[in-house]
Design a protein around this motif. Sequence first.
Motif, mmCIF file in Angstrom:
data_model
loop_
_atom_site.group_PDB
_atom_site.id
_atom_site.type_symbol
_atom_site.label_atom_id
_atom_site.label_comp_id
_atom_site.label_asym_id
_atom_site.label_seq_id
_atom_site.Cartn_x
_atom_site.Cartn_y
_atom_site.Cartn_z
ATOM 1 N N VAL A 183 -6.575 12.221 7.858
ATOM 2 C CA VAL A 183 -6.685 11.030 8.513
ATOM 3 C C VAL A 183 -8.375 10.789 8.296
ATOM 4 O O VAL A 183 -9.085 11.630 8.724
ATOM 5 C CB VAL A 183 -5.940 10.739 10.011
ATOM 6 C CG1 VAL A 183 -6.023 9.636 9.982
ATOM 7 C CG2 VAL A 183 -4.508 11.300 9.769
ATOM 8 N N SER A 234 -3.219 0.138 10.563
ATOM 9 C CA SER A 234 -4.213 0.097 9.668
ATOM 10 C C SER A 234 -4.592 -1.549 9.046
ATOM 11 O O SER A 234 -2.809 -2.010 8.766
ATOM 12 C CB SER A 234 -3.601 1.531 9.035
ATOM 13 O OG SER A 234 -4.678 1.242 7.726
ATOM 14 N N SER A 251 1.566 2.005 4.911
ATOM 15 C CA SER A 251 1.978 2.007 6.423
ATOM 16 C C SER A 251 2.906 1.394 7.197
ATOM 17 O O SER A 251 4.501 0.865 6.913
ATOM 18 C CB SER A 251 1.851 0.560 7.788
ATOM 19 O OG SER A 251 -0.185 0.461 7.307
ATOM 20 N N VAL A 274 6.349 5.973 14.556
ATOM 21 C CA VAL A 274 4.441 5.575 14.495
ATOM 22 C C VAL A 274 4.498 4.533 14.739
ATOM 23 O O VAL A 274 4.495 3.494 14.270
ATOM 24 C CB VAL A 274 3.676 6.788 13.438
ATOM 25 C CG1 VAL A 274 4.225 7.903 13.311
ATOM 26 C CG2 VAL A 274 3.887 5.986 12.230
ATOM 27 N N LYS A 305 3.609 17.140 12.988
ATOM 28 C CA LYS A 305 2.793 17.407 14.285
ATOM 29 C C LYS A 305 4.313 17.182 15.248
ATOM 30 O O LYS A 305 4.201 18.559 15.955
ATOM 31 C CB LYS A 305 1.743 16.101 15.000
ATOM 32 C CG LYS A 305 0.418 16.738 14.568
ATOM 33 C CD LYS A 305 -0.212 15.586 14.823
ATOM 34 C CE LYS A 305 -1.863 15.321 14.488
ATOM 35 N NZ LYS A 305 -2.713 13.544 15.103
ATOM 36 N N GLU A 336 -0.096 6.761 9.903
ATOM 37 C CA GLU A 336 -0.380 7.942 9.775
ATOM 38 C C GLU A 336 1.507 8.795 10.347
ATOM 39 O O GLU A 336 1.048 9.742 11.216
ATOM 40 C CB GLU A 336 -0.735 9.220 11.248
ATOM 41 C CG GLU A 336 -2.712 8.068 11.539
ATOM 42 C CD GLU A 336 -2.807 8.497 12.953
ATOM 43 O OE1 GLU A 336 -2.798 9.556 13.205
ATOM 44 O OE2 GLU A 336 -3.376 7.516 13.144
ATOM 45 N N SER A 375 1.152 12.186 8.774
ATOM 46 C CA SER A 375 0.952 13.974 9.701
ATOM 47 C C SER A 375 1.571 13.300 11.251
ATOM 48 O O SER A 375 1.485 14.472 11.403
ATOM 49 C CB SER A 375 -0.939 13.055 9.888
ATOM 50 O OG SER A 375 -0.944 11.561 10.462
ATOM 51 N N GLY A 376 1.824 12.504 11.472
ATOM 52 C CA GLY A 376 2.453 12.623 12.883
ATOM 53 C C GLY A 376 4.163 13.182 12.999
ATOM 54 O O GLY A 376 4.191 13.687 13.844
ATOM 55 N N GLU A 397 -3.914 9.791 4.801
ATOM 56 C CA GLU A 397 -3.672 8.665 5.416
ATOM 57 C C GLU A 397 -4.811 7.991 6.156
ATOM 58 O O GLU A 397 -5.911 8.533 6.091
ATOM 59 C CB GLU A 397 -2.825 8.929 6.646
ATOM 60 C CG GLU A 397 -1.186 9.383 6.355
ATOM 61 C CD GLU A 397 -0.321 10.022 6.937
ATOM 62 O OE1 GLU A 397 1.083 9.498 7.279
ATOM 63 O OE2 GLU A 397 -0.610 10.154 8.042
ATOM 64 N N THR A 398 -4.269 6.700 6.637
ATOM 65 C CA THR A 398 -5.294 5.804 7.121
ATOM 66 C C THR A 398 -5.052 5.692 8.741
ATOM 67 O O THR A 398 -4.052 6.139 9.430
ATOM 68 C CB THR A 398 -6.192 4.613 7.032
ATOM 69 O OG1 THR A 398 -5.025 3.691 6.652
ATOM 70 C CG2 THR A 398 -6.560 4.702 5.262
ATOM 71 N N GLU A 399 -6.333 6.215 9.446
ATOM 72 C CA GLU A 399 -5.709 5.761 11.342
ATOM 73 C C GLU A 399 -5.320 4.806 11.625
ATOM 74 O O GLU A 399 -5.197 3.817 11.170
ATOM 75 C CB GLU A 399 -7.196 5.570 12.223
ATOM 76 C CG GLU A 399 -7.395 7.333 12.287
ATOM 77 C CD GLU A 399 -9.086 6.654 12.576
ATOM 78 O OE1 GLU A 399 -9.591 5.998 12.817
ATOM 79 O OE2 GLU A 399 -10.167 7.836 12.431
ATOM 80 N N CYS A 447 -9.222 5.269 0.452
ATOM 81 C CA CYS A 447 -9.545 6.606 1.024
ATOM 82 C C CYS A 447 -9.486 8.142 0.611
ATOM 83 O O CYS A 447 -9.589 9.003 1.129
ATOM 84 C CB CYS A 447 -7.640 6.514 1.977
ATOM 85 S SG CYS A 447 -6.639 6.606 1.082
#
Length: 322
Positions: free
Chosen positions: A253, A226, A232, A222, A215, A208, A211-212, A203-205, A280
């Motif tokens: 990320v 980006s 997105s 989120v 976690k 996320e 990845s969110g 993913e890009t910052e 990416c």
Amino acid sequence: MIGISDIEAAAERIAGHVVRTPTVPSPGLTELLGVPVTAKLELLQRTGSFKARGATAKLLSLSGAERAAGVVAVSGGNHGIALAVMAAALDVKATVVMPRTAPARSLALAEAAGASVRLTDGMDSAFELVTRLRDEGLTLVHPFDDPVVIAGQGTVGLELAQDTRDTAGLTDVIVSIGGGGLIAGVAAALAALRPGVRVWGVETEGAEAMSGALKAGGPVPVPLSSLVTTLSAPSASQLTYDHVAALVEEVLVVPDRDAVQGCLDLAEHAKVWAEPAAGCLLPAARQVLARVGDGARLGLVVCGGNTTPRELMGWADRFGLG
């Protein structure tokens, strides 16, 4: 969970409607990264991205009543283009909801295909509008939270496994993540057909969702910042989260800047014109190699190429990459 039989059935259903895209060794990327690299060129797919697969699988699964009522989708660009074009080809009326930040080219292509395009102020409000339109009788073609769509996207992984069957094979496959439909399908296919292959997400910052979710232990909203609008998603879905949690090694990320540099590197070294959602992959590949070592044989799913020279050069200038 999506099984290989679901993916094989989707492949049979969509054959003749979508392109069986090339899977090719990339001498340029092999030299750049220092390990063998194979690229799955989904940017050569109809509508310029893998999204045509899942959209077509869903459209072909509709009942007569659903076809007559029409379909609706929310999109940052590629899913909307795919649904608009494939719905027109199959004589189904489509409505596409996009945020105003979606690329102008994507809006124009969806409209040119005959879809009714509705604009909102952001992705959150886009998903809200789509929910209302679904409740009014349109069939939702979700970009990722649908087992039929995921099975369609999984045909990318099916082809990748088939096309590398007679080679030294792959050790690691890297797939971009928006809402997670592509990686869920690819990971399911590879788990069945190439169980020793590790699958990595990227993913890009500021985009996320997955990845969110990892976690948090499940999908969560989120914040989105980006420039990579095609990645997105405001959140993952439980369906895509379950696949990634079970089948994916890790979700990496990378910064927007590195994704744009990846586009420039793909153009120079792989001779392909990719969007940042695919750019990416290269910074992620370097992270994967740092973890697994030089014996890796990488597969990159080059998911789409729907960006214009003006957009890419603008981003390059913004980050001082010109």
